[in-house]
Design a protein around this motif. Structure first.
Motif, PDB file in Angstrom:
ATOM      1  N   ALA A 103       0.840  -1.203   0.000  1.00 20.57           N
ATOM      2  CA  ALA A 103       0.000   0.000   0.000  1.00 20.57           C
ATOM      3  C   ALA A 103       0.873   1.251   0.000  1.00 20.57           C
ATOM      4  CB  ALA A 103      -0.929  -0.009   1.212  1.00 20.57           C
TER       5      ALA A 103
ATOM      6  N   GLU B 204     -19.299 -13.397 -12.566  1.00 27.04           N
ATOM      7  CA  GLU B 204     -19.283 -14.148 -11.317  1.00 27.04           C
ATOM      8  C   GLU B 204     -19.486 -15.636 -11.581  1.00 27.04           C
ATOM      9  OE1 GLU B 204     -21.328 -12.003  -8.178  1.00 27.04           O
ATOM     10  OE2 GLU B 204     -21.913 -13.934  -7.345  1.00 27.04           O
TER      11      GLU B 204
ATOM     12  N   PHE C 143      -8.430 -10.162  -9.445  1.00 30.88           N
ATOM     13  CA  PHE C 143      -9.660 -10.572 -10.102  1.00 30.88           C
ATOM     14  C   PHE C 143     -10.842  -9.778  -9.602  1.00 30.88           C
ATOM     15  CE2 PHE C 143      -6.863 -14.165 -10.442  1.00 30.88           C
ATOM     16  CZ  PHE C 143      -6.888 -14.333 -11.811  1.00 30.88           C
TER      17      PHE C 143
ATOM     18  N   PHE D 245     -14.966  -9.889  -9.873  1.00 29.67           N
ATOM     19  CA  PHE D 245     -16.123 -10.624 -10.343  1.00 29.67           C
ATOM     20  C   PHE D 245     -17.282  -9.665 -10.440  1.00 29.67           C
ATOM     21  CE2 PHE D 245     -13.396 -13.744  -8.362  1.00 29.67           C
ATOM     22  CZ  PHE D 245     -13.278 -14.643  -9.402  1.00 29.67           C
TER      23      PHE D 245
ATOM     24  N   ASN E 264     -16.445   0.187  -8.701  1.00 25.08           N
ATOM     25  CA  ASN E 264     -15.950   0.986  -7.587  1.00 25.08           C
ATOM     26  C   ASN E 264     -14.727   0.365  -6.929  1.00 25.08           C
ATOM     27  OD1 ASN E 264     -17.477   3.269  -7.634  1.00 25.08           O
ATOM     28  ND2 ASN E 264     -19.121   2.411  -6.386  1.00 25.08           N
ATOM     29  N   ARG E 265     -14.729  -0.920  -6.762  1.00 27.03           N
ATOM     30  CA  ARG E 265     -13.566  -1.591  -6.190  1.00 27.03           C
ATOM     31  C   ARG E 265     -12.346  -1.375  -7.088  1.00 27.03           C
ATOM     32  NH1 ARG E 265     -15.261  -7.320  -5.898  1.00 27.03           N
ATOM     33  NH2 ARG E 265     -17.223  -6.379  -6.580  1.00 27.03           N
TER      34      ARG E 265
ATOM     35  N   LYS F  91     -11.870   1.050  -9.201  1.00 29.59           N
ATOM     36  CA  LYS F  91     -11.424   2.433  -9.126  1.00 29.59           C
ATOM     37  C   LYS F  91     -10.538   2.639  -7.908  1.00 29.59           C
ATOM     38  CE  LYS F  91     -15.229   5.120 -11.223  1.00 29.59           C
ATOM     39  NZ  LYS F  91     -16.383   5.982 -10.863  1.00 29.59           N
ATOM     40  N   ALA F  92     -10.992   2.109  -6.781  1.00 28.96           N
ATOM     41  CA  ALA F  92     -10.267   2.300  -5.524  1.00 28.96           C
ATOM     42  C   ALA F  92      -8.869   1.708  -5.598  1.00 28.96           C
ATOM     43  CB  ALA F  92     -11.044   1.661  -4.370  1.00 28.96           C
ATOM     44  N   ASP F  93      -8.695   0.699  -6.430  1.00 30.47           N
ATOM     45  CA  ASP F  93      -7.424  -0.006  -6.480  1.00 30.47           C
ATOM     46  C   ASP F  93      -6.397   0.623  -7.407  1.00 30.47           C
ATOM     47  OD1 ASP F  93      -8.355  -1.724  -4.624  1.00 30.47           O
ATOM     48  OD2 ASP F  93      -8.732  -3.395  -5.983  1.00 30.47           O
ATOM     49  N   ARG F  94      -6.791   1.626  -8.171  1.00 31.51           N
ATOM     50  CA  ARG F  94      -5.857   2.371  -9.022  1.00 31.51           C
ATOM     51  C   ARG F  94      -4.961   1.457  -9.854  1.00 31.51           C
ATOM     52  NH1 ARG F  94      -8.938   5.682  -6.693  1.00 31.51           N
ATOM     53  NH2 ARG F  94      -8.249   7.669  -5.836  1.00 31.51           N
TER      54      ARG F  94
ATOM     55  N   TYR G  17     -15.010   5.641 -17.370  1.00 33.74           N
ATOM     56  CA  TYR G  17     -13.917   5.709 -16.398  1.00 33.74           C
ATOM     57  C   TYR G  17     -12.574   5.337 -17.028  1.00 33.74           C
ATOM     58  CZ  TYR G  17     -10.817   4.191 -12.649  1.00 33.74           C
ATOM     59  OH  TYR G  17      -9.732   4.000 -11.840  1.00 33.74           O
TER      60      TYR G  17
END
Lengths: 333, 333
Positions: free
Chosen positions: A50, A68, A94, A96, A109-110, A112-115, A133
DNA sequence: GAAAATATTGAAAACGTTACCATACTTACT
DNA sequence: AGTAAGTATGGTAACGTTTTCAATATTTTC
C-alpha cells in the motif's frame, strides 16, 4: 510488523539505502547491500504494498474482470491470462462482476479504488460508466473475447459468425436439415453465433424455423438440459443440435439421454469452445475450438505494449478457430 | 486523478469533514454532508485504497489461497467463500499457489506485501514459513478442507476416512470384492481416503492388493484416464473403482469406455465431491457429496468471529457428507 | 596533480488518506 | 448564571514507502 525503518536501523544505513536495495538500484556498496540483505532475511521483511503503491503512483497490478458465474472456457482463459501476466511480473487482481447492474457498479468501484495499471475485460460489461472511467483516466485496457463499435479499444476476438457457420455447415453436410439452436442472451456473442446459424441455413436453402431456437439464461449444463427439454416438448422434430457453448451441449446430451435419445445415433450435437471436458465426455463432443492459449497470450502481450507505450493505437485482433470433429455427430440415416 | 483534497476544496470544507462523510461517521451537519456528497458525485471520486489501508492499518481484505490448478470442487467452494465474504463487506483477494515450493514462496510474499486482515486456505500448503508468518503476526486464519496436528488453527473439514469407507462399503454391499483405488499424493486427504478404502476392505475381510491402487499426479479427468489405463494394463482383474475425486472418476469412465468396458454394466465407479458435472455425466455419477455451501459459509463465519474477536480459541469443525447413489454403480452379476 | 566526472550516501518531501487533538459553539442541568 | 456535556469543525501528525536533492567520497581524465 517490521518496516523499512527497522531494516535501516538494523543494518545501520539510511532508509534511502534500504529502498535502493529493495528496488535493485545501483549506487549501493557491496558491503552495505549485504548488510541490508542480511537484515531483511533475518526479519522476514516484505515491503508494504500500500505504501509503495501510494508514493510510486503505480500498482504493477492488472485487473481481470470476469463474470461471477464464469464457465469453463472463461476459467481456462483466465488461467492463461494470469500465467502470462506473471511472466511480465505484474500482479493480477480478479474482479467478479455479477450480471445485474448493481453488481457491476460495485465491481467498478472496487476497481477504481485499487488504481490499477491496466485492465483486461473477459466479458461484456453493461454499464456505460465502466467505459467512461477507463477512457477518462486513459487506463490501458484490453477487451478479450469481444469488441464494441462504440469503443476504440484494443480487443482480441474470434470470428464468431464464421465459426458458428462452420459448425452448422458440418451438420448440414451430414444430411441434417432440422437443426435445433440452443443460444443465449440477445446481445454479445450469443446473437452473433445465431447469425452464423441462420446464414448456414440460408446458404443451404433451409428455411429458418423459430420453433427450433431456444434461449438459455446462463451457459451451464443445467440450462442446456432445460433448453433441450423445452425443444423436445415443442414437438417440432429435429435431428441435430447446435449449442453455443460446450456446457450447453453437454447438458443437451444429458437431457436427450433422459428422453431415450442417443447421441449421435438419434441426434447429432455440436458445441462451441472445446473445453477440456469436451474430449472426455461420453460421447466425445464435436465442437469449435477457441484458441484459448493464444487468446490469453495475445491479450497480455497487447496490454503490455499499451503499458510500455510501445503501441498507442488500439489494435483489433481476430484469432482463428478450429473445427474439431469427434463422436457426437453422425450422418443422418 | 481526483483526491480528497479536491473534494474538500470543491465542497468548501476540511478534509477531515470529507473523511467523516466517507466513513459514515457522525458529527457532520446535513448541509455540509450534502455539499460533500454532491462534490463526490460530480467528480466520480473514489478514495484511494492504498492510502486508506496504510494509515488505517487494516485492509478489509481477506486472502483466499487456492492451488493454481484448482478443480471443480475447489472452484465451487471458492465461489461460496467469495460470496459470503462479500456479505460481511470484506474484499476478497485470490492467491494462486503453484505446486512447487518456489511458487508457494512467491505466493506467500505477495500475501505478506498485501497486509491482509485474514486468510482462508483452501488447500494444504507445504512450506513451513507460511504457518510461521501467520502465527507470528497473529493473522486470523481458517483452514478449509484440511487441518494439521501441528497447527492450532481454526479449521473446517469433513470426516474423510469415514466418507471413503462409506463409498467403498457401498461397492462391497453390491457384491464387489475386486475394487480398484485411484488416489493421489501421499499426504493430505488423498492418503486419508486411502485409509478409508483399506478399512472398508478389512472390515469385509477382503485382502488389500497393492496392484489395485494407482496414484494420480493431479485430480484431473486426464489423470483419471491415465490411471485407469495403467490399472487395466496391470491385468489384475477388478469389477469396481473408487476414485478420490469426481474428475478422476469421470476420466476413469472415459478410459473404460475406450477399452470397451461399460459403466456400470462391466465396472462400477464411485467418485468423491459431487461436483455439478456428476449429475450431468453419462452415466450419472455415484459419489460422496461434500457440503460445499455449508463449508463456504462456515469458513467465512468462523473467520469473522476471529476477526471481530468474538471467538479467540481455534475451533475445529467437521461437517457431514452424504452418499449419493446414481447410475455409475450396479450389483455385481 | 588538479579538474571533472561519477559513485555512494542520507535528509527531507511527497503520496492520499485516517486518527487525534484542539477549539468554538450549543444545549442541559444544577 | 455557571458549569458540564455534547456537537460540529478544522488543523496537523502519522502511516511506510519512493523520489528528489544535496553533500560527500572516490575514481577517472588530461
Amino acid at each position: 510488523m517490521v518496516s523499512i525503518k527497522d531494516i535501516a536501523k538494523l543494518a545501520d544505513v539510511s532508509v534511502s539505502t534500504v529502498s535502493r536495495v529493495l528496488n535493485e538500484q545501483e549506487h549501493v556498496s557491496i558491503e552495505k547491500r549485504t548488510r541490508v540483505l542480511q537484515a531483511i532475511k533475518q526479519t522476514g521483511y516484505v515491503p508494504n504494498r500500500a505504501a509503495r503503491d501510494m508514493v510510486s503512483k503505480r500498482t504493477t497490478t492488472i485487473g481481470v474482470v470476469m463474470p461471477e458465474t464464469f464457465n469453463m472456457f472463461q476459467r481456462q482463459l483466465f488461467s492463461m491470462v494470469a500465467h502470462h501476466l506473471e511472466q511480465f511480473s505484474y500482479y493480477t487482481s480478479f474482479y467478479f462482476s455479477s450480471t445485474d447492474l448493481q453488481g457491476e457498479r460495485a465491481c467498478l468501484n472496487r476497481l477504481k479504488a485499487d488504481r490499477l495499471d491496466g485492465i483486461i475485460l473477459l466479458h461484456e460489461i453493461m454499464i456505460p460508466e465502466f467505459q467512461t472511467y477507463l477512457e477518462a483516466n486513459a487506463i490501458p485496457t484490453v477487451l478479450a473475447t469481444f469488441s464494441r463499435k462504440d469503443w476504440q479499444a484494443t480487443s482480441i476476438t474470434i470470428s464468431e459468425e464464421d465459426a458458428a457457420l462452420t459448425a452448422v455447415n458440418h451438420l448440414i453436410s451430414l444430411g441434417h436439415r432440422k437443426i435445433g439452436f440452443i443460444g443465449g442472451e440477445k446481445y454479445g456473442f450469443a446473437s452473433v453465433r445465431l447469425e452464423g446459424y441462420k446464414r448456414a441455413l440460408k446458404d443451404a436453402g433451409i428455411d429458418f424455423d423459430e420453433q427450433l431456437v431456444v434461449q438459455a439464461q446462463t451457459y451451464t449444463m443445467e440450462e442446456g438440459a432445460v433448453a433441450t427439454r423445452t425443444l423436445i416438448d415443442r414437438a417440432t422434430p429435429f435431428t441435430a443440435l447446435f449449442a453455443i457453448t460446450d456446457e450447453l451441449a453437454l447438458g443437451a446430451i444429458r437431457a436427450l439421454a433422459d428422453r431415450g435419445l442417443s447421441v449421435p445415433d438419434d441426434v447429432s450435437v455440436v458445441g462451441f469452445d472445446d473445453i477440456e471436458l469436451a474430449s472426455y465426455s461420453v460421447p466425445r463432443l464435436t465442437t469449435i475450438r477457441q484458441p484459448i492459449p493464444e487468446m490469453g497470450q495475445m491479450a497480455v502481450a497487447l496490454l503490455y505494449s499499451l503499458l510500455t507505450g510501445s503501441s498507442r493505437t488500439p489494435l483489433s485482433i481476430s484469432l482463428p478457430t478450429t473445427f474439431i470433429e469427434r463422436e457426437s455427430t453422425a450422418r443422418l440415416v
